[in-house]
Motif scaffolding. Structure first.
Motif, PDB file in Angstrom:
ATOM      1  N   ASN A  70       0.875  -1.246  -0.038  1.00 38.82           N
ATOM      2  CA  ASN A  70       0.028  -0.214   0.124  1.00 38.82           C
ATOM      3  C   ASN A  70       0.960   1.177  -0.064  1.00 38.82           C
ATOM      4  O   ASN A  70       0.300   2.473   0.277  1.00 38.82           O
ATOM      5  CB  ASN A  70      -0.967   0.005   1.375  1.00 38.82           C
ATOM      6  N   ASP A  73       3.059   2.917   1.860  1.00 36.07           N
ATOM      7  CA  ASP A  73       3.007   3.785   2.969  1.00 36.07           C
ATOM      8  C   ASP A  73       4.380   3.674   3.476  1.00 36.07           C
ATOM      9  O   ASP A  73       4.657   4.256   4.621  1.00 36.07           O
ATOM     10  CB  ASP A  73       1.953   3.501   3.985  1.00 36.07           C
ATOM     11  N   TYR A 128       6.042   1.537   5.155  1.00 35.33           N
ATOM     12  CA  TYR A 128       6.320   0.431   6.079  1.00 35.33           C
ATOM     13  C   TYR A 128       5.848  -0.884   5.567  1.00 35.33           C
ATOM     14  O   TYR A 128       4.591  -0.790   4.936  1.00 35.33           O
ATOM     15  CB  TYR A 128       5.562   0.928   7.434  1.00 35.33           C
ATOM     16  N   ILE A 129       6.318  -1.942   6.063  1.00 35.10           N
ATOM     17  CA  ILE A 129       5.550  -3.278   5.915  1.00 35.10           C
ATOM     18  C   ILE A 129       4.716  -3.499   7.231  1.00 35.10           C
ATOM     19  O   ILE A 129       5.283  -3.864   8.208  1.00 35.10           O
ATOM     20  CB  ILE A 129       6.618  -4.311   5.477  1.00 35.10           C
ATOM     21  N   ASP A 181       0.597  -6.124   4.518  1.00 34.59           N
ATOM     22  CA  ASP A 181       1.678  -6.295   3.603  1.00 34.59           C
ATOM     23  C   ASP A 181       2.471  -7.556   3.676  1.00 34.59           C
ATOM     24  O   ASP A 181       2.626  -8.356   2.750  1.00 34.59           O
ATOM     25  CB  ASP A 181       2.725  -5.100   3.612  1.00 34.59           C
TER      26      ASP A 181
END
Ligand code: CA
Ligand code: CA
Length: 185
Positions: A109, A111, A113-114, A118
């Motif tokens: 997505n 952003d 960060y995982i 994710d």
């Protein structure tokens, strides 16, 4: 990172490889891509054609890979995007560079960060759907537990880079990519 990418490309694409890749790019959409690039045409090859290349068509991450390397995030690629993608995915690319792009690919997505979600998508694709949902979430829990250095429940690029040292399997996103011989310089 930009500078490093350039030098990788130069290392990987010496001795005519760049030219060969250009012909492959051109061959994907001959009616779209002119043979003469001296005027720097504003051309993109659609994702549908990129994703059907033998190097990508069986890769479960093909769409993410194309999205990450395309400048608008839609998977449609300029020649520049195309060369970047092949240089990073080649065996010649340094591990740090691969890790940087693996992180972007797994950050579904976008952003930076995982998160757990994710990570679930990532593990499911890495294991090619061979694990049950329960097994996938167990792995994700374990990964987050071990790799989330600052305990915010998600992996930053730094967390991810540390994790790669212990779990190099996460760089397997290029596994199904069979590079033509000219990549092994
Ligand atoms: Ca994310
Ligand atoms: Ca974290």
């Amino acid at each position: 990172m930009e500078g490093e990418k350039e030098s990788v490309r130069m290392r990987v694409f010496r001795a005519g490889s760049c030219q060969q890749l250009f012909y492959r790019y051109q061959d994907l959409a001959p009616q779209l891509v002119p043979l003469d690039y001296t005027s720097c045409p504003d051309v993109k090859v659609p994702y549908e054609l990129i994703g059907s290349m033998p190097e990508l068509k069986d890769n479960p991450f093909r769409q993410r890979i194309a999205q990450v390397f395309s400048e608008d995030g839609d998977g449609h690629m300029t020649l520049d995007n195309f060369l970047d993608m092949f240089s990073v995915m080649s065996e010649m690319a340094p591990r740090d560079l691969k890790a940087y792009y693996a992180f972007k690919i797994y950050d579904f997505n976008n952003d930076d960060y995982i998160c757990a979600w994710d990570l679930e998508q990532t593990v499911t694709k890495l294991t090619r759907g061979e694990l049950s949902a329960e097994e996938v979430s167990l792995i994700c829990e374990k990964v987050l537990d071990e790799a989330d250095g600052d305990h915010d429940g998600r992996l930053s690029l730094e967390d991810f880079q540390n994790m790669i040292l212990r779990a190099p399997d996460f760089l397997r996103f290029t596994d199904s990519v069979k590079f033509p011989p000219f990549f092994h310089l």
